[in-house]
Scaffold this motif. Sequence first.
Motif, PDB file in Angstrom:
ATOM      1  N   ARG A  78       9.913  -5.927  -4.464  1.00  0.00           N
ATOM      2  CA  ARG A  78      10.686  -4.670  -4.398  1.00  0.00           C
ATOM      3  C   ARG A  78      11.189  -4.449  -2.969  1.00  0.00           C
ATOM      4  NH1 ARG A  78       9.715   0.783  -3.105  1.00  0.00           N
ATOM      5  NH2 ARG A  78       7.571   0.312  -2.517  1.00  0.00           N
ATOM      6  N   TRP A 138       4.944   6.670  -8.570  1.00  0.00           N
ATOM      7  CA  TRP A 138       5.895   6.820  -7.474  1.00  0.00           C
ATOM      8  C   TRP A 138       6.937   7.885  -7.728  1.00  0.00           C
ATOM      9  CZ3 TRP A 138      10.991   5.793  -8.546  1.00  0.00           C
ATOM     10  CH2 TRP A 138      11.236   5.113  -9.743  1.00  0.00           C
ATOM     11  N   GLU A 149       5.323  -5.589  -5.176  1.00  0.00           N
ATOM     12  CA  GLU A 149       5.809  -4.625  -4.182  1.00  0.00           C
ATOM     13  C   GLU A 149       6.605  -5.333  -3.088  1.00  0.00           C
ATOM     14  OE1 GLU A 149       5.684  -1.209  -4.057  1.00  0.00           O
ATOM     15  OE2 GLU A 149       5.023  -1.463  -6.120  1.00  0.00           O
ATOM     16  N   TYR A 179       0.832  -1.214   0.000  1.00  0.00           N
ATOM     17  CA  TYR A 179       0.000   0.000   0.000  1.00  0.00           C
ATOM     18  C   TYR A 179       0.867   1.264   0.000  1.00  0.00           C
ATOM     19  CZ  TYR A 179      -3.561  -3.386   1.305  1.00  0.00           C
ATOM     20  OH  TYR A 179      -4.410  -4.470   1.315  1.00  0.00           O
ATOM     21  N   SER A 180       2.158   1.085  -0.209  1.00  0.00           N
ATOM     22  CA  SER A 180       3.074   2.218  -0.031  1.00  0.00           C
ATOM     23  C   SER A 180       3.337   2.982  -1.317  1.00  0.00           C
ATOM     24  CB  SER A 180       4.411   1.711   0.504  1.00  0.00           C
ATOM     25  OG  SER A 180       5.064   0.928  -0.479  1.00  0.00           O
ATOM     26  N   ARG A 181       2.897   2.430  -2.431  1.00  0.00           N
ATOM     27  CA  ARG A 181       3.345   3.014  -3.687  1.00  0.00           C
ATOM     28  C   ARG A 181       2.370   2.642  -4.774  1.00  0.00           C
ATOM     29  NH1 ARG A 181       7.953   1.176  -7.657  1.00  0.00           N
ATOM     30  NH2 ARG A 181       6.426  -0.463  -7.788  1.00  0.00           N
ATOM     31  N   ASP A 182       2.181   3.521  -5.735  1.00  0.00           N
ATOM     32  CA  ASP A 182       1.483   3.119  -6.951  1.00  0.00           C
ATOM     33  C   ASP A 182       2.391   3.460  -8.130  1.00  0.00           C
ATOM     34  OD1 ASP A 182       1.200   5.811  -7.420  1.00  0.00           O
ATOM     35  OD2 ASP A 182      -0.944   5.870  -6.998  1.00  0.00           O
ATOM     36  N   GLN A 183       1.860   3.379  -9.340  1.00  0.00           N
ATOM     37  CA  GLN A 183       2.753   3.568 -10.479  1.00  0.00           C
ATOM     38  C   GLN A 183       3.172   5.037 -10.657  1.00  0.00           C
ATOM     39  OE1 GLN A 183       1.875   4.146 -14.361  1.00  0.00           O
ATOM     40  NE2 GLN A 183       0.609   5.760 -13.490  1.00  0.00           N
ATOM     41  N   CYS A 237       5.246  -2.572 -12.852  1.00  0.00           N
ATOM     42  CA  CYS A 237       3.862  -2.965 -12.563  1.00  0.00           C
ATOM     43  C   CYS A 237       3.061  -1.710 -12.246  1.00  0.00           C
ATOM     44  CB  CYS A 237       3.800  -3.929 -11.375  1.00  0.00           C
ATOM     45  SG  CYS A 237       2.103  -4.315 -10.907  1.00  0.00           S
ATOM     46  N   ALA A 238       2.028  -1.495 -13.031  1.00  0.00           N
ATOM     47  CA  ALA A 238       1.237  -0.258 -12.902  1.00  0.00           C
ATOM     48  C   ALA A 238       0.115  -0.400 -11.888  1.00  0.00           C
ATOM     49  CB  ALA A 238       0.664   0.116 -14.261  1.00  0.00           C
ATOM     50  N   HIS A 239      -0.003  -1.551 -11.283  1.00  0.00           N
ATOM     51  CA  HIS A 239      -1.067  -1.796 -10.296  1.00  0.00           C
ATOM     52  C   HIS A 239      -2.450  -1.582 -10.909  1.00  0.00           C
ATOM     53  CE1 HIS A 239       1.718  -1.222  -6.583  1.00  0.00           C
ATOM     54  NE2 HIS A 239       2.352  -1.691  -7.622  1.00  0.00           N
ATOM     55  N   CYS A 240      -2.593  -1.946 -12.173  1.00  0.00           N
ATOM     56  CA  CYS A 240      -3.902  -1.807 -12.804  1.00  0.00           C
ATOM     57  C   CYS A 240      -4.866  -2.858 -12.255  1.00  0.00           C
ATOM     58  CB  CYS A 240      -3.797  -1.929 -14.322  1.00  0.00           C
ATOM     59  SG  CYS A 240      -3.361  -3.586 -14.904  1.00  0.00           S
ATOM     60  N   ARG A 241      -4.327  -3.924 -11.678  1.00  0.00           N
ATOM     61  CA  ARG A 241      -5.073  -5.001 -11.025  1.00  0.00           C
ATOM     62  C   ARG A 241      -5.937  -5.820 -11.995  1.00  0.00           C
ATOM     63  NH1 ARG A 241      -7.830  -5.432  -7.130  1.00  0.00           N
ATOM     64  NH2 ARG A 241      -6.567  -6.674  -5.762  1.00  0.00           N
ATOM     65  N   TYR A 266       9.016  -2.149 -10.693  1.00  0.00           N
ATOM     66  CA  TYR A 266       8.662  -0.742 -10.915  1.00  0.00           C
ATOM     67  C   TYR A 266       7.689  -0.583 -12.079  1.00  0.00           C
ATOM     68  CZ  TYR A 266      11.928   1.063  -7.509  1.00  0.00           C
ATOM     69  OH  TYR A 266      12.551   1.375  -6.335  1.00  0.00           O
ATOM     70  N   GLU A 275      -3.724  -6.808  -0.243  1.00  0.00           N
ATOM     71  CA  GLU A 275      -3.136  -6.590  -1.565  1.00  0.00           C
ATOM     72  C   GLU A 275      -1.867  -7.424  -1.792  1.00  0.00           C
ATOM     73  OE1 GLU A 275      -4.315  -5.208  -4.083  1.00  0.00           O
ATOM     74  OE2 GLU A 275      -2.628  -4.760  -5.390  1.00  0.00           O
ATOM     75  N   PRO A 313       7.032   6.790  -2.322  1.00  0.00           N
ATOM     76  CA  PRO A 313       6.455   5.706  -1.509  1.00  0.00           C
ATOM     77  C   PRO A 313       6.498   6.025  -0.022  1.00  0.00           C
ATOM     78  CG  PRO A 313       8.127   4.875  -3.036  1.00  0.00           C
ATOM     79  CD  PRO A 313       8.199   6.357  -3.087  1.00  0.00           C
ATOM     80  N   VAL A 358      -7.167   0.187  -7.199  1.00  0.00           N
ATOM     81  CA  VAL A 358      -6.551   0.677  -8.437  1.00  0.00           C
ATOM     82  C   VAL A 358      -6.293   2.169  -8.224  1.00  0.00           C
ATOM     83  CG1 VAL A 358      -6.795   1.038 -10.904  1.00  0.00           C
ATOM     84  CG2 VAL A 358      -7.780  -0.977  -9.827  1.00  0.00           C
TER      85      VAL A 358
END
Lengths: 480, 397
Positions: free
Chosen positions: B59, A37, B56, A31-35, B17-21, B15, B47, A42, A78
């Motif tokens: 990472r 970033w 993540e 939950y610390s980062r999305d794209q 991965c856009a987290h589009c899910r 990095y 998640e 983050p 998302v």
Amino acid sequence: MKMPEKIILRLLEDAVGKENVSDDESILIAYSRDQYWNFVPPKMPDYVVRPKNTEEVQAVMRIANRYRIPVIPMSSGVNVRGLCIPEQGGIVLELKRMNRIIEINKDAMTATVEPGVTMVEFVASARKLGLRPAVPGAPAVVSPVSNYMLRGVYHHISSIGIDHVLSMEIVLPNGELLYTGSAAFPNIGPYSRFGFGPDLTGLFMGQPGTMGVVTKLTCRMYPLPEAEEWLGAGFNDLSKAVKFVDELMTEKLLASCWLLHWSVPLITMAPSRDLQKLREDVLGGCEWFINLTFESSKGLIDYKRKAVEKIVQKYKPDLIGGPLPMEVGPIKNEWMYPRRIFNWFKFGNYFALAFWGPLTKFEEYHDLGLKFWKKHGLDPEKFSIIAAPTEPYCGKLSYIEMECFYDSTNRAEAESLTAFTSDMTNELIELGIYGWFRPYALAVKASLGKLKGNYVELWKKIHDIIDPNNTMNPGKLWPV
Amino acid sequence: MQGLRDLEKWRKFSYLCAHCRCCSAADYHTLGEYMQICPSGTYFGFESYFSSGKMEVIRGLIEGLISKPSEKLLEIVYVCTLCGACEKNCEEFTLLGEDSGGLTHIFEDARAFLVESGWGPLEKHKEFASSIRVNHNPYLEPHEKRESWTEKSSLRKGSLVYFTGCTSSYRQKEVAKATVKALEAMEEKFVIMGSEEWCCGSPLLRTGQIDQITELAEHNVKALKEIGAKKVITSCAGCYRTLKSEYPKILGAQPDFEVVHSSQFFAGALDKNKLKLTKDVDATVTYHDPCHLGRHMGVYDEPRNLLKKIPDLKLVEMPRSRQNSWCCGAGGGVKSAFPDFATSTAVERLREAEAIGVKKIVSMCPFCKHNLTDAAKLLKNKFEVYDVVELLSKAIG
């Protein structure tokens, strides 16, 4: 009041059940980062909490308010623009377990959903009743509650406008409940935006989780069209393209009409990375592509097509008809909404600066964007811009997005994009825009000092009344 | 930290991965409805249990943000069945999916990293690794009993070899028996490896315990060479993937024999009229795609073709099938370490069959059959679970 972290953890576990709370770093890191970033760095939350119902949300909010713990509401997860990154730590309140479609009311043409419902579930359920909701051009697993609450752009049906919310149930930062619109009235459904007095629904919209947690949202529903058809037009002259789109929008013949830099439809819909070849093959080498969507009964579409044909004859596009980008390759269903967003990330991460402005300023936005793009050493081949004119088309209202896809691990490029964003935020306000598409931290913070009159001060005062302890997603709008 | 170098290559992809899910849902345009596709994410919810979250976590491991091997960390990394459903939604369409070669590889490398760093594997995984070392099978069974499913003595030399696999040898013997019956009906001369057959190593590869794998691969390939193998048939989808796809990488050379799954072998035999199906099998069944066979190796049609050729048998598809298939829940070391979750995932699959009015579920992997059978017992045996070859053997008569 500062409480030891383990006691807070126990209180949260009591509120939602032990299995729905975590302070483990291997849980928190997701939950610390999305794209985004590169633009929103983050930061791990201290806890992730997953309530199942409104009562559990209330219990969590009371704990957070009492012990001054930041709360960041997150719906389906998302999150591409950093809005749910816990800049100050605290609780990420993940609402995926609240996933009930409470009602789809065919008579009232409304639906009431919880925040963990995904757009694709919503669409599938509505379809069985011959209805559909407003569907954004976003991954289909987004939450309609978040999307509508933040107001979206509904590309293929921009004729239905940008605001589909009727009423909401909101848990306020102190844990109390607020019902907006007719939801506040007993013995009647939540089907009307306007209950009594000011539009409290509107007051809570467009906020990045800074005024409370929306636990139920009632929205408009729309009939499924009998038929849907598309027509593509290509232009090399942007000025002519804008006039063509403007006339189509003014005549209100279409479900939607996007104006796209050539690369956008090919990146997001076509199956190959060889864009220049696709440009020749699919768009006849044109610089600008316009996608015209027709929806209605078949007979009405035929009528509309004849009317559009007259406008086509007047502007004489360099390309008219297919093959359309959505008909290229093995991904025809990409054009079906809700989209799977095939290919969106084929060229890496997604960068966008999006705002509302008049369509007629599109050329100026384009020229300004490209100028600053080059100034910051960014590759002009990667610069894309789109316009999605939207109802109500008063003031030639259009969604505008400058965008590119890039390798976010390329630090130099990322830094140039950050500098571009900063410059463009200021330059766009100087040039004139109607507003930012969403309350993105970077754009909003830069704008606060530039807005006329008491806009910002009043907004801040209202926020402070509702969230006096500043627990709701702190740092997203105003500096902490 | 040891192993970090191997994981480091995935930094860029974590990095990207856009987290589009989109990887969390089956292809809803094909299905016409929304259905989850990630077993661990669906079951555990947070998640980190979905692919986007796991990227993540990876990472975090690379960048030292995860500082200790918590129980949760090990659960997150090891509870994934490595079914590959997520990567099918990603691989053809994104820079991450296309250039990484698949998310499953990344998740397997994360396990190898945990093993090398001393944080993993889980106790149950160590247990079966130890059994593979001592007994050449993960089931803690004596090696001498590997051939106990058959009383027939087999040829010890020949070009066609049936690589029975540990699950068919020790746990799902009826699959092995049915396979032999079908081979005999074809009047094919074939070899059962018997004591020369060792575990293929798939359970070790899936759990990051890669230190034994070269020895296993070398042994099996050498044994097959000595037998004179030209074609090797496997019942197990995991053996098939490991022998066909992974041994050449491990050994740096393509073995001299061809590896085929029993579905491919018997489908070919039927096409060439080498096998005759004469008995009716009056049943309505649905087919469960094993992940190792379908998504990992692209074998979707042959098992279905076999079922369609069985007289009087009716095949009905579940909504989630082929690359949208819901995993049975057993793979990736999950069955041994997380039995409740594994069974719950299989129960979901049986419920899906029930929703289309089918109580007989057929797969083409003894390990899937093993787990689905456990789920069927939990549901008080309302369901019957078969391997396709078992039905094929009934049709032979």
